[in-house]
Design a protein around this motif. Structure first.
Motif, PDB file in Angstrom:
ATOM      1  N   GLY A  39      -5.452   9.349  -0.980  1.00 22.84           N
ATOM      2  CA  GLY A  39      -6.319   8.630  -1.903  1.00 22.84           C
ATOM      3  C   GLY A  39      -7.301   9.573  -2.584  1.00 22.84           C
ATOM      4  N   LEU A  40      -7.878  10.470  -1.812  1.00 13.88           N
ATOM      5  CA  LEU A  40      -8.813  11.437  -2.386  1.00 13.88           C
ATOM      6  C   LEU A  40      -8.089  12.376  -3.348  1.00 13.88           C
ATOM      7  CD1 LEU A  40     -10.971  12.303   0.754  1.00 13.88           C
ATOM      8  CD2 LEU A  40     -11.689  11.037  -1.272  1.00 13.88           C
ATOM      9  N   VAL A 100      -3.744   8.298   4.667  1.00 13.23           N
ATOM     10  CA  VAL A 100      -3.927   7.524   3.435  1.00 13.23           C
ATOM     11  C   VAL A 100      -5.202   7.970   2.726  1.00 13.23           C
ATOM     12  CG1 VAL A 100      -4.349   5.232   2.496  1.00 13.23           C
ATOM     13  CG2 VAL A 100      -2.651   5.540   4.288  1.00 13.23           C
ATOM     14  N   LEU A 101      -6.236   8.212   3.520  1.00 14.04           N
ATOM     15  CA  LEU A 101      -7.506   8.650   2.954  1.00 14.04           C
ATOM     16  C   LEU A 101      -7.323   9.952   2.180  1.00 14.04           C
ATOM     17  CD1 LEU A 101     -10.613   8.392   2.816  1.00 14.04           C
ATOM     18  CD2 LEU A 101     -10.715   9.718   4.913  1.00 14.04           C
ATOM     19  N   PHE A 151       1.736   2.454  -3.648  1.00 17.56           N
ATOM     20  CA  PHE A 151       0.701   3.462  -3.884  1.00 17.56           C
ATOM     21  C   PHE A 151       1.290   4.862  -3.930  1.00 17.56           C
ATOM     22  CE2 PHE A 151      -2.618   6.278  -2.011  1.00 17.56           C
ATOM     23  CZ  PHE A 151      -3.422   6.307  -3.127  1.00 17.56           C
ATOM     24  N   ALA A 183      -4.392   6.139   8.891  1.00 11.20           N
ATOM     25  CA  ALA A 183      -5.498   5.899   7.967  1.00 11.20           C
ATOM     26  C   ALA A 183      -6.043   7.214   7.419  1.00 11.20           C
ATOM     27  CB  ALA A 183      -6.602   5.117   8.669  1.00 11.20           C
ATOM     28  N   VAL A 184      -6.121   8.229   8.271  1.00 10.69           N
ATOM     29  CA  VAL A 184      -6.611   9.532   7.802  1.00 10.69           C
ATOM     30  C   VAL A 184      -5.697  10.061   6.706  1.00 10.69           C
ATOM     31  CG1 VAL A 184      -7.060  11.926   8.456  1.00 10.69           C
ATOM     32  CG2 VAL A 184      -7.710  10.080  10.000  1.00 10.69           C
ATOM     33  N   ARG A 209      -5.515   6.260  14.594  1.00 11.13           N
ATOM     34  CA  ARG A 209      -6.078   6.217  13.237  1.00 11.13           C
ATOM     35  C   ARG A 209      -5.448   7.247  12.314  1.00 11.13           C
ATOM     36  NH1 ARG A 209     -12.005   4.711  15.639  1.00 11.13           N
ATOM     37  NH2 ARG A 209     -11.175   2.788  16.455  1.00 11.13           N
ATOM     38  N   LEU A 231       0.830  -1.183   0.000  1.00 13.40           N
ATOM     39  CA  LEU A 231       0.000   0.000   0.000  1.00 13.40           C
ATOM     40  C   LEU A 231       0.867   1.235   0.000  1.00 13.40           C
ATOM     41  CD1 LEU A 231      -2.491   0.123   2.889  1.00 13.40           C
ATOM     42  CD2 LEU A 231      -1.044   2.030   2.465  1.00 13.40           C
TER      43      LEU A 231
END
Lengths: 314, 235, 286
Positions: A288-289, A284-285, A233, A281-282, A278, A229
């Motif tokens: 990603g956006l 990566v989010l 990514f 994850a935030v 978290r 990832l």
């Protein structure tokens, strides 16, 4: 004190983005030039890192090692090994449709990860390889870091010069021709398979070298570090954002996205405490956006590809 | 008599490169019109332009007086226009019956009458209704393809080289069926390589060269034209 | 040895059913939109976590939670198409591929943000396996296999008896011809996302029942799911089902001779062999 801290952070930041820039240049050869979709970047990265680690670390009862090689030869072997693996895979897969190649490359990445995780005699398994020596060690922390940054910058310059030359050469023109119209290139008598294989292998070798740089920079590597990832990514987002096919774009994209990625770290620092776990994850989010926004609004990236003017008009 | 289909000075092509350089073409009701020309003349592209599959940059296309320039295929089919491409013109993993039923998708009813009519036109298909089309011969596939296009009761049928790659016997049969379809009142616009045979029964024919009109006359007259005979019909 | 073989085959069928349910969606989407949906594994994960909402906080029984999670995931898949992929319809398939790769990470990070990174189970009670001689059968496996079979039958009826189902198969065969025929392709695309999403959710829930819920649940099986779709031939839902079961059994049985940690390598080997020798899938070409 404050200034020194800031400077050392800057050096750290530039070094790591520089390593990513090497990766992005490698991917640009595979994707930007040749149109080959590799989602196994993490695999080639890991092969490079582990090769360099095993060749340079002192003897250890936990993993293969004790060769005590210096940086440059081990990094070249790392690149070579990544290239050999790419060649073996490429001989089977490189002529596949883009999507099929993509699927095959996740498989490659996955198998490399499994081997690293499970072949303890070789890699010490999940516990990883510590104590990877830094080049220029013994000169003091600051100078050492600065010199390492110089090494990374030198690598970028050499790799850039190499791939930019390749891009402008007849070889690069054939790559573009194959990418844009394979049947026509075939009809023109080009050995499409060979050209694609060359691009795939060259890109993988660059990634392998980048992986060696990373191992020495990090000092410790484990399979965790090569989360598909993360490695794969981010490099993709960098190349797409920078402008695939454009080498300056690839480098620029690496620095810009790494800056953004680091920026999100500061942002998540302001999250409530219960969100701390978290934060990753935030981040990566958000990236990603960002990728989706780029794909929808500016798919050609910051610096679009500019085909060099053909030497001879045909 | 007004034309069923009319193309006026149509220019267009793929990705900004024009293949059609001002094409004029008309099909009247109940007519069989054949388009011939050398490779790359834009015959198939003209068909695709009518069917909204190639961007028309200039000029206009009218069907029954209505402007259909650049109209999407799913809106053309309900108007009474059907198209059979040269290749990939059947759904290979579906059965004969399913291929035909899907032809009537825009109709919303079960189209039983049309199905019976198509099966009467191509009796071979009747006994093969449950067979996957991918396993059938070229001639049979072509029957399914034409049958599928007939399921909406079109007024105009576009056929792109319906006999390409078929045996002489199958070619004969397909041409014979095309005439039968025409006799039921369906106008036909057809691109054809087997020009000699097609021109023999065409009401009119167009010769395209380089994406533009070169010549136009009745089918037999084109066939008899010495220069054209030499150019396209193998002397 | 024979006992082991039978035991592993049973496990293989259960796992294979999971692959099959995932692979149907991948195969249909690939056939219709011409791209490999790298977010499919994470759609499976999403379905599994939606079911958790229903059985956990809402304390509903699984037989209610299951269809609810399927419906929720189907809706989410449709919403994703509207928000994202619809804007990229004219882009090259590779752009869609990259986008789906990014979407995979978006979904996974959202799941991690909402539910956290740790392992979760639906139930903590332990069910004793049934014994048939030396062979052990876990009751949840029986239920899962039965529901998988029911879903496959329902899928078959949908694809062969309904207008939209036939249109879906037609479009997976040849999207261009479907347009020419006058099939409303946008509607078919929406239905395909809904169907793919629902079946992915079922696969994800089964996977979570069999192991544990975690944000990487679906991503970890993406490779065998793709392998199953390729094995069956892209755009062929029945092939994908057969491919899924075949791969599930092959993977489990391979552990007789291969270190189980390398099970994923079996999927990879299958992918490579299929791509090289039978690019149209095992079950016949066009």
């Amino acid at each position: 004190m404050e200034l020194v801290g800031l400077l050392s952070f800057l050096v750290f930041f530039l070094t790591l983005s520089g390593i990513y820039a090497v990766m992005a240049l490698g991917l640009n050869v595979q994707w930007g030039f040749s149109g080959q979709f590799n989602i196994g970047i993490a695999g080639f990265w890991a092969v490079g890192s582990y090769t360099a680690a095993i060749l340079t670390t002192p003897e250890s009862p936990f993993h293969l090692g004790g060769f005590g090689w210096p940086f440059l030869p081990s990094a070249l072997v790392a690149a070579l090994l990544a290239a050999v693996i790419a060649l073996l895979i490429g001989l089977i897969c490189v002529n596949l449709r883009t999507d099929y190649l993509a699927i095959a490359t996740i498989g490659i990445g996955e198998i490399i990860r499994l081997v690293l995780k499970n072949e303890e005699w070789l890699t010490n398994g999940v516990r990883g390889i510590p104590a990877i020596p830094r080049p220029f060690s013994g000169l003091g922390r600051e100078l050492e870091a600065l010199l390492f940054l110089g090494l990374v910058v030198a690598t970028i310059l050499v790799v850039y010069a190499l791939v930019e030359r390749a891009r402008r050469s007849p070889w690069g023109r054939v790559q573009r021709a194959i990418r844009e119209n394979e049947p026509a290139a075939l009809a023109a008598g080009k050995n499409v398979l060979r050209f694609r294989l060359e691009a795939f292998v060259l890109g993988a070798a660059i990634m392998g070298f980048g992986g060696a740089l990373y191992a020495h920079f990090a000092g410790f590597i484990s399979p965790e570090a090569f989360d598909p990832l993360f490695a794969t990514f981010l490099v993709w987002v960098m190349l797409i954002a920078g402008g695939s096919g454009n080498n300056i774009g690839a480098v620029l994209g690496a620095f810009a996205i790494w800056a953004l990625w680091s920026g999100t770290q500061f942002m998540t620092a302001f999250l409530p405490i219960e969100w701390a776990a978290r934060a990753g994850a935030v981040r990566v989010l958000l990236v990603g956006l960002l990728l989706q926004v780029i794909l929808i609004t500016r798919p050609e990236g910051l610096l679009p590809e500019r085909p060099p003017r053909p030497a001879v008009r045909d | 008599m007004t034309a069923l289909l009319e193309m006026r000075a149509v220019r267009g092509g793929y990705g900004g490169v024009d293949i059609l350089n001002g094409i004029d073409l008309a099909v009247r009701e109940r007519e069989i019109v054949v388009v011939i020309g050398p490779n790359g003349a834009g015959k198939s592209t003209a068909m695709k332009a009518i069917f909204g599959l190639v961007a028309v940059r200039e000029g206009e296309i009218r069907f029954k007086g209505q402007d259909i320039t650049n109209m999407a295929p799913e809106r053309l089919v309900p108007l009474g226009l059907s198209y059979v491409p040269q290749e990939r013109n059947v759904f290979p993993s579906l059965t004969v019956q399913e291929n035909l039923e899907l032809g009537a998708y825009v109709r919303r009813d079960d189209a039983a009458a049309e199905l019976a009519e198509v099966l009467a036109l191509f009796p071979v298909l009747e006994e093969r209704r449950q067979q996957a089309v991918g396993t059938m011969s070229g001639g049979e596939r072509q029957m399914v393809a034409i049958g599928r296009a007939l399921m909406t009761r079109p007024e105009l049928l576009l056929l792109d080289e319906p006999t390409a790659g078929l045996s002489p016997r199958a070619t004969e049969l397909i041409f014979e069926r095309i005439r039968a379809i025409n006799q039921k009142g369906v106008a036909i616009l057809m691109v054809e390589q087997n020009a000699k045979q097609a021109l023999a029964f065409a009401d009119r024919a167009y010769v395209l060269v380089g994406g533009a009109n070169r010549y136009e006359d009745s089918g037999p007259a084109v066939l008899a034209h010495p220069e054209i005979a030499e150019m396209f019909l193998g002397g | 040895m024979l006992v082991d073989l039978v035991q592993l085959t049973i496990f293989g069928l259960v796992v294979g059913g999971i692959f099959a349910l995932g692979a149907v969606g991948v195969s249909l989407l690939f056939g219709i939109l011409r791209f490999a949906n790298f977010a499919h594994g994470d759609m499976m994960t999403l379905g599994a976590y939606l079911a958790l909402v229903f059985v956990g906080p809402l304390a509903l029984p699984m037989w209610v939670a299951f269809p609810a999670a399927l419906a929720g995931t189907a809706l989410a898949a449709v919403a994703i198409d509207r928000a994202l992929f619809k804007r990229l319809r004219r882009a090259s398939p590779v752009i869609l591929l990259i986008s789906s790769f990014g979407l995979a990470l978006i979904l996974r990070s959202l799941i991690q943000i909402i539910w956290g990174p740790e392992n979760i189970v639906y139930w903590t009670d332990i069910v004793l396996p049934w014994r048939l001689g030396e062979i052990r059968i876990r009751p949840p496996h029986v239920v899962m296999l039965a529901v998988t079979v029911a879903l496959v039958v329902a899928l078959h009826l949908f694809l062969t008896r309904t207008r939209i189902g036939k249109a879906m198969r037609a479009m997976a065969d040849d999207p261009d011809l479907a347009r020419i025929t006058g099939i409303p392709t946008e509607r078919v695309i929406l239905w395909t996302w809904a169907l793919g999403g629902a079946l992915a959710a079922a696969a994800g829930i089964f996977l979570a029942v069999d192991t544990r819920l975690n944000p990487l649940l679906g991503w970890n099986v993406l490779l065998p799911v793709f392998a199953a779709a390729l094995l069956g031939g892209i755009g062929k839902p029945y092939g994908a089902i057969a491919g899924g079961f075949l791969l599930g059994v092959a993977g489990e049985v391979s552990t007789l001779v291969l270190d189980p940690v390398y099970k994923p390598a079996v999927a990879f080997a299958v992918i490579v062999l299929v791509l090289v020798y039978r690019p149209t899938g095992l079950f016949g070409g066009r």
